[in-house]
Write an enzyme that holds these catalytic residues in place. Structure first.
Site, short mmCIF file in Angstrom:
data_model
loop_
_atom_site.label_atom_id
_atom_site.label_comp_id
_atom_site.label_asym_id
_atom_site.label_seq_id
_atom_site.Cartn_x
_atom_site.Cartn_y
_atom_site.Cartn_z
N LYS A 47 0.94 -19.12 -0.04
CA LYS A 47 -0.17 -18.22 0.45
C LYS A 47 -1.70 -18.68 0.22
O LYS A 47 -2.67 -17.87 0.37
CB LYS A 47 0.03 -16.78 0.05
N LYS B 83 -5.50 -12.64 -12.08
CA LYS B 83 -4.32 -12.34 -11.19
C LYS B 83 -4.15 -13.81 -10.23
O LYS B 83 -2.88 -14.24 -10.26
CB LYS B 83 -4.52 -11.28 -10.08
N GLU C 40 2.92 -18.98 -12.05
CA GLU C 40 4.19 -18.55 -11.28
C GLU C 40 4.49 -19.77 -10.68
O GLU C 40 5.66 -20.30 -10.41
CB GLU C 40 3.79 -17.58 -10.42
N TYR C 41 3.32 -20.63 -9.92
CA TYR C 41 3.80 -21.78 -9.13
C TYR C 41 4.60 -22.94 -10.04
O TYR C 41 5.59 -23.41 -9.65
CB TYR C 41 2.45 -22.39 -8.46
N VAL D 141 -5.55 -4.31 1.73
CA VAL D 141 -5.54 -4.82 2.92
C VAL D 141 -5.66 -6.22 2.68
O VAL D 141 -5.78 -6.88 1.70
CB VAL D 141 -6.93 -4.36 3.82
N ASN E 117 -4.90 -9.44 -2.85
CA ASN E 117 -5.05 -11.05 -3.53
C ASN E 117 -6.25 -11.65 -2.95
O ASN E 117 -6.37 -12.49 -2.13
CB ASN E 117 -3.60 -11.79 -3.00
N ASN F 215 -4.22 4.68 7.59
CA ASN F 215 -4.26 3.18 8.00
C ASN F 215 -4.77 3.28 9.43
O ASN F 215 -4.78 4.23 10.16
CB ASN F 215 -2.77 3.04 8.20
N GLY G 288 0.70 -1.20 -0.08
CA GLY G 288 0.10 0.13 -0.01
C GLY G 288 0.91 1.17 0.15
O GLY G 288 0.42 2.05 -0.57
#
Length: 445
Positions: free
Chosen positions: A249, A172, A179-180, A63, A91, A22, A4
């Site tokens: 993640k 995304k 990407e993995y 967030v 994400n 924030n 952010g």
């Protein structure tokens, strides 16, 4: 917080005054104090923050995905006017984005679920940006997103309108799945070169440096060559003292779950997710290594020849991975009525993001030539690579199997390639079995 902050600094550097907020007063003060002279204006209540903005307000949320996003949106809503725009750059799971878009639209607000790739450095210097939501709302934020996005070699910004509601976050998610796959394929190539040729870290770095000059030229190959020679404070090679447990993640898992929902064979990327899971079973693996036997390993033969075989296998494996990923994008586009532009999606991956690679231009070219192509493997360029490189992939997988080196994604690449090109598969027997025990019926040829 870092993403952010860096996006705020990126936007400010393009000539905008940026209001920042924030929940933690200390963090808000810290950002402003660390960046003196910047046009960052701190606010300490949600109301003051919202009221500081011109209408239609453009609010970028960074967030943690999940309940935190809903809480942030709910804290903003009392102070918003109809037509204001919330951009979720986290994400976020795409089904949540579809829901939030629907709920906020019903209240007269605009919601843009936006994939942002490139990590902390990309956020600051220029990420790849994947916005999805109402087209008219996107038009209002496009000037800002275009200015902060990464720029490809041809001068094109790495941002494009993806599609309605959850389309941006879906793309995304698939980007992260790819990407993995890329990372696991590279790890298997490393394992083969180390296990088959006993290459030193310096030799590995040199090999990857050479690879980065050709077809495999990409961000991940580039950083990998640097990783091999990085040393810790004791002078040991860092990669050799890092525990072999790869964390995640959850975005790779989401991609695989979606493939099952859509009936898409995303085998290579799913194997890369499972490879991380099995890596985390370290204690079990150490115990099993003392109990379960394997073959006596043999050297891989001529060094230059084997290195070239692994390079070819890696490139073809990468092509199979992207073919699966883009096939899934097509299935999702049809399921969710997104009308995705696959060539444009490949274009915005060319800079700023983790999977940026030279060969993405080949994907854009393939879709420009045949927009309705069913699978990238059928495009002339990729078909030619498959013709030329499949033997190397087969040889590498055969060597790995005979020598007990696990290559789940290389193996998945061969299996998918052979299944996809098979006019006849043994599924007739499976269907006969299903009919036998469950009266599921069957179709005749």
């Amino acid at each position: 917080a870092v993403m952010g902050r860096n996006l705020a600094l990126n936007i400010e550097s393009r000539g905008y005054t940026v209001s920042v907020f924030n929940r933690s007063r200390e963090k808000t003060e810290e950002v402003v104090a660390e960046n003196p002279g910047k046009k960052l204006v701190p606010y300490y209540t949600v109301q003051e923050f919202v009221e500081s903005l011109e209408t239609p307000r453009r609010i970028l949320l960074m967030v943690q995905a999940g309940a935190g996003t809903d809480a942030a949106i709910n804290s903003l809503k009392p102070y918003l006017d109809k037509g204001d725009i919330i951009i979720d750059g986290g994400n976020t799971f795409f089904h949540d984005t579809i829901r939030r878009n629907r709920e906020l639209s019903a209240e007269g607000f605009n919601f843009i679920g936006t994939g942002v790739s490139g990590g902390e450095e990309g956020a600051l210097k220029g990420p790849s940006i994947m916005p999805g939501g109402q087209k008219e709302a996107y038009e209002l934020v496009a000037p800002i997103l275009t200015k902060i996005a990464a720029v490809a070699e041809d001068g094109e910004p790495c941002v494009t309108y993806i599609g309605a509601d959850g389309a941006g976050h879906y793309v995304k998610m698939v980007h992260n799945g790819i990407e993995y796959g890329d990372m696991q394929l590279i790890a298997e190539a490393y394992s083969l070169l180390k296990g088959g040729l006993n290459l030193s870290n310096e030799e590995l770095a040199q090999t990857f440096t050479e690879w980065n000059k050709g077809e495999l030229s990409s961000y991940l190959i580039d950083i990998t060559k640097d990783i091999f020679t990085k040393k810790d404070e004791e002078g040991k090679y860092l990669v050799d003292v890092i525990l072999d447990e790869a964390a995640n993640k959850g975005t790779g898992k989401w991609t695989s779950q979606s493939s099952l929902d859509l009936g898409e064979p995303l085998s290579l990327i799913t194997e890369s997710v499972f490879a991380r899971y099995i890596s985390s079973l370290k204690e079990q693996r150490v115990a099993a290594s003392k109990v379960l036997s394997g073959p006596q390993s043999q050297p891989a033969g001529d060094k230059a020849e084997f290195i070239e075989k692994v390079r070819r296998a890696l490139y073809l494996g990468k092509i199979v991975s992207y073919a699966q990923g883009f096939s899934q994008l097509r299935a999702a586009s049809e399921e969710y009525n997104w009308d995705l532009n696959y060539g444009e999606i490949a274009k915005i991956f060319r800079a700023g993001c983790i999977i940026r690679a030279q060969f993405l231009q080949k994907i854009t070219d393939a879709y420009a030539e045949t927009p309705a192509i069913a699978n990238l493997l059928l495009a002339p360029y990729f078909k030619q690579i498959a013709d030329d490189y499949q033997q190397a992939l087969r040889d590498v997988v055969a060597y790995a199997v005979q020598n007990g080196i696990p290559v789940p994604t290389f193996g998945a690449a061969v299996a998918y390639y052979d299944s996809y090109r098979a006019a006849v598969l043994p599924a007739n027997l499976i269907q006969a079995q299903r009919d036998y025990f469950g009266a599921h019926t069957y179709k005749r040829t």
